[in-house]
Design a protein around this motif. Structure first.
Motif, short mmCIF file in Angstrom:
data_model
loop_
_atom_site.label_atom_id
_atom_site.label_comp_id
_atom_site.label_asym_id
_atom_site.label_seq_id
_atom_site.Cartn_x
_atom_site.Cartn_y
_atom_site.Cartn_z
N GLN A 137 -1.12 6.46 -13.22
CA GLN A 137 -2.46 6.74 -13.75
C GLN A 137 -3.39 5.53 -13.60
O GLN A 137 -4.48 5.64 -13.07
N SER A 138 -2.94 4.40 -14.11
CA SER A 138 -3.79 3.21 -14.08
C SER A 138 -3.99 2.68 -12.67
O SER A 138 -5.02 2.09 -12.36
N ARG A 148 2.31 1.77 -3.40
CA ARG A 148 1.23 2.29 -4.23
C ARG A 148 1.00 3.78 -3.91
O ARG A 148 0.73 4.58 -4.80
N GLY A 149 1.15 4.11 -2.64
CA GLY A 149 0.92 5.49 -2.21
C GLY A 149 1.84 6.50 -2.88
O GLY A 149 1.52 7.69 -2.96
N LEU A 196 2.19 6.96 -5.83
CA LEU A 196 1.54 7.51 -7.02
C LEU A 196 1.03 8.92 -6.76
O LEU A 196 0.85 9.72 -7.68
N ASP A 197 0.81 9.23 -5.48
CA ASP A 197 0.36 10.57 -5.11
C ASP A 197 1.35 11.66 -5.55
O ASP A 197 0.97 12.81 -5.72
N HIS A 198 2.62 11.29 -5.69
CA HIS A 198 3.62 12.32 -6.02
C HIS A 198 3.62 12.68 -7.50
O HIS A 198 4.27 13.64 -7.90
N CYS A 199 2.91 11.92 -8.32
CA CYS A 199 2.97 12.15 -9.77
C CYS A 199 2.29 13.47 -10.14
O CYS A 199 1.13 13.69 -9.80
N VAL A 200 3.03 14.34 -10.83
CA VAL A 200 2.43 15.57 -11.33
C VAL A 200 2.18 15.47 -12.84
O VAL A 200 1.89 16.46 -13.50
N LYS A 201 2.34 14.29 -13.38
CA LYS A 201 2.05 13.99 -14.78
C LYS A 201 3.01 14.69 -15.73
O LYS A 201 2.69 14.93 -16.88
N CYS A 202 4.23 14.97 -15.28
CA CYS A 202 5.16 15.77 -16.06
C CYS A 202 5.61 15.05 -17.33
O CYS A 202 6.12 15.67 -18.25
N ARG A 235 -4.73 4.06 -10.07
CA ARG A 235 -5.92 4.62 -9.40
C ARG A 235 -7.18 3.83 -9.75
O ARG A 235 -8.19 3.96 -9.09
N LYS A 241 3.86 6.34 -17.24
CA LYS A 241 2.91 7.21 -16.53
C LYS A 241 1.51 6.63 -16.62
O LYS A 241 0.77 6.58 -15.65
N GLU A 301 0.83 -1.21 0.00
CA GLU A 301 0.00 0.00 0.00
C GLU A 301 0.87 1.26 0.00
O GLU A 301 0.56 2.24 -0.65
N LEU A 302 1.96 1.22 0.76
CA LEU A 302 2.83 2.40 0.82
C LEU A 302 3.51 2.63 -0.52
O LEU A 302 3.68 3.77 -0.96
#
Lengths: 411, 521
Positions: A45-46, A11-12, A14-20, A48, A40, A8-9
């Motif tokens: 993205q996926s 996976r967590g 993914l929160d840092h992604c700013v889609k750059c 989520r 990405k 889970e951590l």
């Protein structure tokens, strides 16, 4: 329970992604094939949309080779490749694991089966009609680079060999490539370490589980890496003892990947092993920086190409092999600037992925050819086999040049 | 002035109003529905997405619990495609009265809310991020409901039966003829035209705005106290099960996984104005603290957006007492013939989203009564358009669709996986050139980057589709960015702060949206 929490951590992140999109520009696979939608997309993205106990819906993630470049280039710290590995695992668990993946991910089985009958096994691997058959029945590509069984095992040599007692001790983790296919690389590693005053201990050991992990067979991978960690940890009583390996992807597995991807962050033995594990070039360069590396090098008037494998880059240690090789007089080293050779362990062996792997590697092969080098140095065995397959040039571990420069090849 | 005639005029396009339109249409009544804004843009579109099992009310309000579980079972069937069967957990955290759990379990049995106690170890296997010190855990049939999908399905269903659905039609006057309400005058705010709608019965389903509409009909004492609550959407699903704290209902005690996010809610602050969307820093802080009690590390997780919704808490000034205890979350159906001697006018307000279907049914029963009809309602049996198969929604649906068509189509919104064809279809179907309308239909621009990558693409495609000039398209882009910004700034820290900086580089640095070539004046 803790495994799940660790995952889970991971996976967590993914929160840092700013889609750059930096990862997408760096991904060797999605730039070579439209079958993989890119890190990405497949990663933060996926992820989520993935629910652990629901059916996996995105088979495209299986086209990620697991090279790990995305995680290395991500400026935000998203564990993209690791998230993809998790997704691949879920997919395989639900949809079933092909027999091929069960076979090619077990170097120990293959090695034990092939070694005693090496001439026959090597002939088989080179015999086209059988390769075509294997492609049709198993899905191993007929042209995929197959290493040749050495016909002898490194561990047998190691048992017969006595390392001179010395105050500094290293545990040598040689990996399966050295054990079954390139035992001479192991002998050279031992010679170079002994030349620098180490006593080398080679404990009983087995596969680190990386091929299993990268094909999504997590349960088996956990068993493998824990068994290996147990064996290595038993030698670590002395606080100064360290572990060193020449199979760079396997040492990365011990250092980081098993804990992160397989959710074994809390495994105490693995943690102890991880903290003490060094890549061979990392260790030697550190010695050199402390002024403790012997530099009685003879010149090697040759031109070689050096490719840093993706997994080596995952160590976050720079490219120590380059610096070591630069110590050797007259050795002209051309650094390659391609990202990946394409093989990614067992990825490029698979029939449906072989062409992608070759397309990924093309830029490297072209650079090697353009460099005019007679030989290629590279830290990972599967990458070496792929490079030789793609360029028809011999390829060796960087340690080979130190071995020669120390004059150890002449006894 | 254009004039329309119908049997039933519904004022309010939230879950209740759309439910009334759907129910009445199924009974063969002629229906026109109007809303001052888009459908489900008010309270309905601003809740956390929880389809209650009733567990929340078992101890405090048994009738509400019974209503919830009955409606929960019906909606899972008839609105299957709008509902994801996540299941729910009630957990006793170290901050909860441990004695409540037994009362809770007993009250569940009493009210018929399905409830099964599971071991803490099992709960943590199911939800690894759950607080490790929970002491009890109960499984209940909570679920989540996509309210936009639900409201649109009802509106489409009603349209298929001949109803007219008119968003962006604001009521400017209620028409009265003596003791009878005969419809309303409305303004088409997009076209800038007025029209009259003549109706035999007018249904005031305007929720928190019901008092205002009743007053326009000259009816006093319909007092709706708007209760404002904030909700925070976290960037991904921290849990896949609805998590409730096993305690008397209070603020910040529910975490709802819905679509790609998890939503924590909510607060309850009295406000005088139902259009008040103030978000207080202290409320955000409290909500994040409450999140920590359910999922440790909540504050490190990324908050995506915060919004407020206003509950309509109804008090009837004409009822016996005006004690605050009369302010209730139960729904209120007022037949103004009985209450005020005014014919042809019914008000439905209060209640909660979970019971919207029941509210609509009771309302249309009253309408039929006024019309002298005797047709029973059928919304408990008739599936909504799109829900005929009875299969519940699954989170992976968009990803699965996308994976099948990976190479065939451009993705416009990467976060919410909206392909170009869906955007073009929505533009054609709605005729709307309002980005926010498109957002509600497709969830476009609602993901982590909050429109950072999709909105400039969308505006271009919208402009190319015609019906909007460059200056208006530019204005629309700026409006959207401004609107997104409103929901982000109160939670601007950590990852979302980084995202907004990045978006700023895209829009200010690269696209220079402050100086668009055909910028609005």
């Amino acid at each position: 329970m803790s495994d799940l929490f660790e995952i889970e951590l991971l996976r967590g992140t993914l929160d840092h992604c700013v889609k750059c999109t930096i990862c997408e520009t760096a991904c060797p696979v999605s730039n070579a094939s439209p079958l993989f939608p890119g890190p990405k997309y497949a990663g933060p993205q996926s992820e989520r949309y993935r629910v652990s106990d629901e059916a996996a819906v995105d088979a495209s993630v299986d086209y990620c080779s697991g090279c790990g470049i995305c995680s290395q280039v991500c400026p935000q710290g998203v564990k993209i490749a690791e998230i993809n590995a998790q997704a691949r695992h879920r997919l395989k668990r639900q949809r079933g694991i092909p027999l091929r993946d069960r076979i090619i991910t077990r170097p120990t089985w293959l090695g034990r089966a092939g070694t005693p009958v090496a001439p026959l096994a090597n002939w088989t691997l080179g015999f086209r009609p059988l390769r075509v058959l294997a492609e049709r029945t198993l899905g191993v590509h007929r042209d995929a680079p197959a290493p040749r069984f050495a016909g002898r095992r490194f561990s047998r040599w190691a048992r017969a060999h006595t390392s001179p007692a010395a105050p500094r001790k290293v545990i040598y983790f040689h990996g399966c490539g050295t054990e079954y296919y390139e035992p001479w690389e192991g002998e050279r590693v031992v010679a170079v370490l002994e030349h620098n005053g180490f006593e080398v201990v080679v404990p009983e050991q087995d596969c680190c589980g990386l091929p299993l992990q990268s094909s999504g067979l997590f349960e088996d991978a956990r068993r493998s890496v824990r068994r290996l960690a147990h064996s290595l940890a038993s030698q670590l009583a002395d606080e100064r003892t360290i572990i060193v390996g020449n199979a760079t992807s396997c040492t990365l597995m011990l250092k980081r990947e098993a804990r992160e991807i397989l959710g074994l962050e809390d495994d105490p033995e693995l943690r102890r092993v991880a903290e003490r594990t060094y890549d061979i070039c990392e260790l030697l360069l550190e010695l050199h920086q402390r002024g403790e590396l012997r530099t009685d090098f003879r010149p090697i008037p040759e031109r070689i190409a050096y490719h840093a494998p993706c997994q080596q880059q995952g160590h976050w240690i720079g490219k120590p092999a380059l610096e070591l090789l630069s110590l050797i007089p007259e050795l002209e080293v051309r650094e390659m600037h391609a990202r990946c050779c394409g093989i990614a362990g067992t990825y490029g062996l698979k029939a449906e992925k072989y062409e992608i792997a070759m397309a990924v590697g093309r830029s490297l092969f072209e650079q090697v050819e353009a460099s005019g080098a007679a030989e290629v140095a590279c830290d990972s065995e599967t990458c070496r086999w792929q490079i030789t397959h793609g360029t028809h040039l011999p390829s060796v571990h960087p340690i080979d040049y130190l071995y020669r420069a120390y004059g150890l090849d002449h006894g | 002035m254009l004039s329309l005639t119908t049997e039933v005029l519904v004022i309010g396009g939230g879950a209740t109003g759309a439910g009334v339109a759907w129910d009445a249409s199924l009974r063969g009544l002629g229906v026109i529905l109007v809303d001052r804004l888009d459908l489900a843009e008010g309270t309905s579109g601003r809740f956390h997405g929880l389809l209650h099992s009733g567990g929340r009310y078992v101890v405090k309000d048994a009738p509400a619990a019974r209503e919830c579980i009955a409606e929960n079972r019906i909606l899972r069937r008839v609105a299957a495609d709008c509902i994801e069967d996540t299941g729910g957990l009630f957990v006793t955290t170290p901050w909860d009265d441990p004695a409540y759990a037994d009362r809770f379990a007993a009250a569940c049995r009493e009210t018929g809310v399905d409830c099964e106690e599971i071991t803490v170890a099992q709960a943590r296997r199911d939800e690894p991020r759950l607080h490790p010190e929970i002491s009890r855990a109960f499984r209940v049939p909570d679920a989540n409901m996509d309210i936009w999908k639900t409201v649109w399905a009802m509106a489409h269903g009603a349209q298929q039966c001949g109803a007219r659905i008119l968003p962006y039609h604001e009521v400017t006057a209620i028409r009265r003829d003596g003791d009878r309400v005969t419809g309303a005058r409305v303004r088409d705010v997009r076209a800038g035209e007025d029209l009259t709608i003549e109706a035999q019965v007018t249904v005031n389903a305007s929720g928190a705005w019901a008092g205002q509409i009743a007053a326009m009909a000259g009816i006093d004492g319909v007092r709706v106290f708007p209760g404002r609550g904030i909700m925070i959407a976290m960037n991904h699903r921290l849990v896949n099960t609805v998590i409730n704290r096993c305690q008397m209902p209070t603020d910040g005690d529910i975490l709802v996984p819905i679509r790609t996010v998890s939503v924590i809610g909510t607060t309850d602050v009295h406000t005088d104005d139902p259009d008040d969307h103030t978000v207080l820093e202290s409320e955000v802080d409290r909500m994040l603290d409450d999140g920590e009690k359910l999922v440790p590390g909540f504050r490190q997780a990324r908050a995506l957006r915060v919004w407020t919704g206003v509950r309509p808490l109804f008090e009837d000034a004409k009822a016996a007492g005006t004690d605050t205890r009369d302010v209730t979350r139960a729904h209120a159906l007022l037949d103004h013939r009985q209450r005020d001697g005014v014919e042809g006018f019914v008000t439905i307000t209060g209640g909660k989203v979970t019971t919207f279907r029941l509210m609509a049914e009771e309302t249309v029963d009253a309408v039929c009564d006024l019309l002298g009809r005797d047709t029973p309602g059928s919304t408990a049996e008739q599936p909504l358009p799109g829900s005929e198969s009875g299969a519940n929604y699954r989170l992976g649906e968009r990803l699965a669709r996308k994976d099948e068509r990976l190479r065939q189509e451009q993705t416009i919104c990467e976060c919410e996986l909206v392909p170009r064809s869906r955007l073009e279809h929505a533009l054609a179907e709605t005729g709307s050139r309002n980005l926010d309308d498109i957002r509600r239909r497709l969830r476009l621009g609602m993901g982590p980057c909050q429109g950072g990558f999709c909105i400039y693409r969308t505006v271009g495609i919208m402009h190319a589709a015609g019906g909007i000039d460059a200056a208006s398209a530019d204005a629309s882009l700026l409006d959207f960015l401004q609107e997104r910004w409103k929901g982000v700034w109160p939670i601007l820290y950590g990852d979302q702060l980084r995202q907004m900086r990045f978006d700023e580089w895209v829009f200010q640095g690269v696209l220079d949206v402050g100086h668009l070539p055909e910028a609005p004046a």
